[in-house]
Scaffold this active site. Structure first.
Site, short mmCIF file in Angstrom:
data_model
loop_
_atom_site.label_atom_id
_atom_site.label_comp_id
_atom_site.label_asym_id
_atom_site.label_seq_id
_atom_site.Cartn_x
_atom_site.Cartn_y
_atom_site.Cartn_z
CD GLU A 189 -2.86 1.40 2.26
OE1 GLU A 189 -3.10 2.58 2.58
OE2 GLU A 189 -3.29 0.41 2.88
CG HIS A 204 -6.31 3.40 -0.40
ND1 HIS A 204 -6.60 4.75 -0.30
CD2 HIS A 204 -5.12 3.22 0.22
CE1 HIS A 204 -5.63 5.35 0.35
NE2 HIS A 204 -4.72 4.46 0.68
CG ASP A 224 -0.71 4.55 4.18
OD1 ASP A 224 -0.76 4.85 2.97
OD2 ASP A 224 -1.60 4.85 4.99
#
Length: 337
Positions: free
Chosen positions: A8, A176, A297
């Protein structure tokens, strides 16, 4: 350090970054919509557009051998005009493919798709996977349809052809977060700190996932693979209560199995942005280590802190290796050197 795969990890097209950084009002607006401050977002934007020394150096220091990149939120889902959304999805995928081609051992990609035109989204997904070599697709929450005030969710019948293509290609969909629709923003009135990742992103995305779970979506698509970030957007902790109250109040929904069964077969979660021992242990107990994958992230979170945490998290060494790289390598067919 253990080798790691992260999935991600965001980028933004350099042209959009340049426009935002040159316009304080536009940057402030984008920051507000994302639930962050301009002071936080400005250095993040600088990292979003960079693919070489800074990003790769940070990966090296954290032991991240491979990253799957994706267009940052809200991405294509926020473009109201369907034709413009379809064109932008193709442009972004071509741009991302160019970045991956420059560092093929370090990067892969998730496709961006314009669900405003579901048939074209399916065609673009097929192109991205079969021609560009992408590993799946990342969808930033609901898709705006008609205007910014209205959105559609992935369990709706209009997207069944798209899910059929996903099943045929046998690739995952990463769901997401993005901010909730304007009608849901009243809860955050006077509290902008709640709109984004601090709180609102998780509740929005978990609710979207529960729509899929309760609607019988995974009965229609039993091989579908859904990925949720942030250790499942708190869903593992709420899974028992959600199932218990749903059994008592199913209304007109009649899925064939329980939520924990669907989670076991159809859902993977990542550690993105959630480097908590307690949350990880809860996820291992609720979901199982075989369906948990490391992520950061980046650049909203930093690679170093995520790597240090997973290296020392109080789990078995076998589970640590699965989470750090083994599960992602198996799911995406990534070979580490």
């Amino acid at each position: 350090m253990l080798p790691k795969i992260a999935l991600e990890e965001a980028y933004e097209h350099p042209e959009r970054v340049a426009r935002l950084l040159a316009d304080e009002e536009a940057l402030a607006d984008a920051s507000d919509r994302g639930g962050v401050t301009p002071e936080f977002y400005r250095p993040v934007m600088e990292k979003l557009r960079e693919f070489d020394d800074v990003r790769l150096g940070s990966m090296d220091r954290a032991g991240i051998a491979h990253t799957i990149l994706s267009l940052t939120a809200p991405g294509i889902q926020s473009i109201v005009d369907p034709a413009a959304a379809t064109a932008e999805a193709r442009r972004q995928n071509d741009f991302l493919a160019e970045q991956v081609a420059r560092h093929p051992d370090r990067y892969s990609g998730f496709a961006a798709v314009a669900l405003q035109e579901p048939e074209n989204a399916a065609a673009e997904l097929r192109r991205a996977v079969t021609e560009l070599g992408f590993k799946g697709v990342l969808v930033n929450g609901y898709t705006n349809v008609g205007d910014p005030e209205h959105g559609s969710y992935l369990d709706e019948p209009r997207y069944r052809g798209f899910w059929e293509t996903l099943a045929e290609l046998d690739v995952p969909l990463y769901l997401h977060p993005r901010p909730s629709l304007p009608g849901g923003q009243a809860l955050y009135a006077g509290h902008p700190e709640m709109k984004g990742a601090t709180w609102g992103f998780g509740t929005e995305t978990a609710s979207h996932a529960v729509r899929l779970l309760l609607s019988g979506h995974f009965d229609r698509f039993p091989t579908a693979k859904l990925i949720l970030g942030h250790l499942g957007e708190a869903l593992p902790a709420l899974l028992w209560r959600t199932q218990n109250m749903f059994q008592a109040n199913p209304f007109d929904q009649r899925p064939r199995r329980t939520l924990p069964e669907y989670v076991a077969d159809n859902i993977w979660i990542t550690t993105s942005g959630t480097f908590s021992d307690h949350a990880l242990i809860n996820a291992v107990l609720s979901v199982g280590a075989d369906h948990i994958m490391f992520s950061v992230d980046y650049p909203y979170s930093e690679n170093a802190g995520a790597a240090e945490w997973i290296e020392r998290a109080p789990i078995s060494e076998l589970d640590r290796r699965k989470i750090a790289h083994g599960n992602a390598a198996a799911l995406f067919g990534i070979e580490l050197g």
